[in-house]
Motif scaffolding. Structure first.
Motif, PDB file in Angstrom:
ATOM      1  N   GLN A  55     -10.927 -42.552   3.690  1.00 13.62           N
ATOM      2  CA  GLN A  55     -10.358 -41.342   4.274  1.00 13.62           C
ATOM      3  C   GLN A  55     -10.027 -41.589   5.749  1.00 13.62           C
ATOM      4  O   GLN A  55     -10.895 -41.990   6.523  1.00 13.62           O
ATOM      5  N   ASN A  56      -8.774 -41.342   6.110  1.00 14.18           N
ATOM      6  CA  ASN A  56      -8.324 -41.527   7.490  1.00 14.18           C
ATOM      7  C   ASN A  56      -7.593 -40.273   7.966  1.00 14.18           C
ATOM      8  O   ASN A  56      -6.889 -39.618   7.185  1.00 14.18           O
ATOM      9  N   HIS A  57      -7.739 -39.964   9.264  1.00 18.76           N
ATOM     10  CA  HIS A  57      -7.121 -38.763   9.829  1.00 18.76           C
ATOM     11  C   HIS A  57      -6.191 -39.179  10.965  1.00 18.76           C
ATOM     12  O   HIS A  57      -6.627 -39.740  11.977  1.00 18.76           O
ATOM     13  N   SER A  58      -4.892 -38.899  10.814  1.00 18.00           N
ATOM     14  CA  SER A  58      -3.907 -39.349  11.796  1.00 18.00           C
ATOM     15  C   SER A  58      -3.984 -38.567  13.106  1.00 18.00           C
ATOM     16  O   SER A  58      -3.718 -39.120  14.180  1.00 18.00           O
ATOM     17  N   ASP A  59      -4.344 -37.288  13.069  1.00 16.74           N
ATOM     18  CA  ASP A  59      -4.404 -36.476  14.292  1.00 16.74           C
ATOM     19  C   ASP A  59      -5.677 -36.755  15.094  1.00 16.74           C
ATOM     20  O   ASP A  59      -5.620 -36.977  16.311  1.00 16.74           O
ATOM     21  N   ILE A  60      -6.807 -36.742  14.449  1.00 21.02           N
ATOM     22  CA  ILE A  60      -8.077 -36.989  15.130  1.00 21.02           C
ATOM     23  C   ILE A  60      -8.294 -38.487  15.356  1.00 21.02           C
ATOM     24  O   ILE A  60      -9.087 -38.890  16.196  1.00 21.02           O
ATOM     25  N   THR A 266      -1.671 -36.648   5.513  1.00 20.23           N
ATOM     26  CA  THR A 266      -2.360 -37.640   6.342  1.00 20.23           C
ATOM     27  C   THR A 266      -3.404 -37.015   7.256  1.00 20.23           C
ATOM     28  O   THR A 266      -3.899 -37.672   8.162  1.00 20.23           O
ATOM     29  N   THR A 267      -3.731 -35.730   7.021  1.00 20.47           N
ATOM     30  CA  THR A 267      -4.710 -35.058   7.890  1.00 20.47           C
ATOM     31  C   THR A 267      -5.821 -34.400   7.080  1.00 20.47           C
ATOM     32  O   THR A 267      -5.916 -33.172   7.082  1.00 20.47           O
ATOM     33  N   PRO A 268      -6.667 -35.130   6.413  1.00 19.85           N
ATOM     34  CA  PRO A 268      -6.696 -36.608   6.358  1.00 19.85           C
ATOM     35  C   PRO A 268      -5.963 -37.145   5.135  1.00 19.85           C
ATOM     36  O   PRO A 268      -5.663 -36.403   4.199  1.00 19.85           O
ATOM     37  N   SER A 269      -5.718 -38.452   5.154  1.00 18.41           N
ATOM     38  CA  SER A 269      -5.238 -39.128   3.945  1.00 18.41           C
ATOM     39  C   SER A 269      -6.455 -39.552   3.139  1.00 18.41           C
ATOM     40  O   SER A 269      -7.495 -39.916   3.697  1.00 18.41           O
TER      41      SER A 269
END
Length: 320
Positions: A55-60, A266-269
């Protein structure tokens, strides 16, 4: 899974009181959709799995991986239509915040609830209206509009938030969950399941979700595949998920499965996979419907048998 074989068995066994119990295990795995049918009276069933997620978060700007396990314990309580179940998912999430050069580990229940499910409508309850056509394979396997009519069950339960859960901060210790589960047998091999759920009702972050799952059994009914779409909407988390997988039936009481999927944003992917098994202890006893006879006592009169015998003998004499 193996719902298709079970539905076909239901069509061929009109003498059973209810369409709840089947000769083959009725598992909600793989996936997260819930069948409209219960496991059957006095059946004890466990559905266990291991999961892994990236799990990845582009904004954070964080990266994380999640490892855990889930379990569902189901019991046919008192009635064929009633099921008591517990669902738990316990995970450990390792998070790296790239901007802050900080790492964090979160460990707790992501799902911890208990509830009751009850079947309120079953389109297969009338065996006379659902008998298979013994003269036409096509008639039994082609799409029919009546197949869209679903079995419907309702669910009510409670979600427990024990201690300081890092995944559900500020939630009450106990909140409530309601759900409607629907299931349609589009053909003997194709089953459509849809769920609408309202979770954590008494918290500030109540969650509305839906799930639509389509499963298909191969000619060898021990193998089945599924594809599933899930939508989640709450003030804490929103997402659209897609997953698919395969299940194999080793015996009438034992099934293994694997599934994988991901999110559309992508928030999160999210990219995840799970594997597990389902096993049941079958203490179910069939209850048969007695066929009514002309005599109110249900006994066959000897005199009537003799009378028929004489007629038959006379007919045979005329034939010679």
């Amino acid at each position: 899974m193996a719902f298709q074989k079970k539905v076909f068995l239901l069509l061929l066994l009109p003498f059973l009181v209810s369409a709840q119990y089947t000769d083959v295990i009725n598992s909600n795995r793989p996936g997260v959709s819930v069948s409209a049918y219960a496991v059957g009276k006095n059946v004890v069933q466990a559905e266990i799995g291991l999961l892994y997620e990236i799990q990845n978060h582009s904004d954070i700007n964080y990266d994380s991986n999640i490892f855990g396990g889930d379990i569902s314990l189901r019991y046919g309580l008192l009635l064929e239509k009633l099921e008591l179940n517990y669902e738990g998912t316990y995970v450990s999430q390792n998070i790296t915040f790239n901007n802050l050069n900080l790492e964090e580990t979160r460990t707790d229940f992501r799902r911890n609830r208990i509830g009751l499910k009850y079947l309120i409508f079953d389109p297969f309850k009338n065996p006379e209206a659902n008998k298979p056509n013994l003269y036409s394979w096509r008639a039994n396997n082609k799409f029919q509009w009546k197949n869209l009519i679903p079995a419907v069950s309702v669910y009510g339960g409670a979600t427990f938030n024990l201690g300081e859960n890092p995944f559900y901060r500020e939630d009450a210790t106990i909140s409530y969950r309601g759900m409607v589960a629907m299931q349609s047998a589009l053909s003997p091999r194709l089953v459509l399941i849809s769920n609408i759920a309202y979770d954590r009702i008494t918290t500030d972050f109540h969650e509305l979700s839906y799930t639509v799952s389509l499963s298909h059994a191969f000619k060898n009914p021990k193998w089945s595949v599924f594809v599933e779409h899930q939508g989640i909407n709450s003030d804490r988390y929103n997402d659209l998920l897609l997953r698919g997988g395969i299940a194999h039936l080793f015996s009438p009481n034992f099934q293994v499965d694997v599934n994988f999927g991901g999110s559309f944003k992508t928030t999160p992917s999210r990219i995840f996979a799970s594997t597990g098994l389902s096993y049941r202890l079958d203490f179910h006893k069939d209850e048969l419907i007695q066929t009514k006879s002309d005599d109110s006592s249900g006994k066959i009169k000897k005199k009537s048998m003799k009378k028929k015998g004489k007629k038959k003998k006379k007919k045979n004499e005329l034939d010679f």
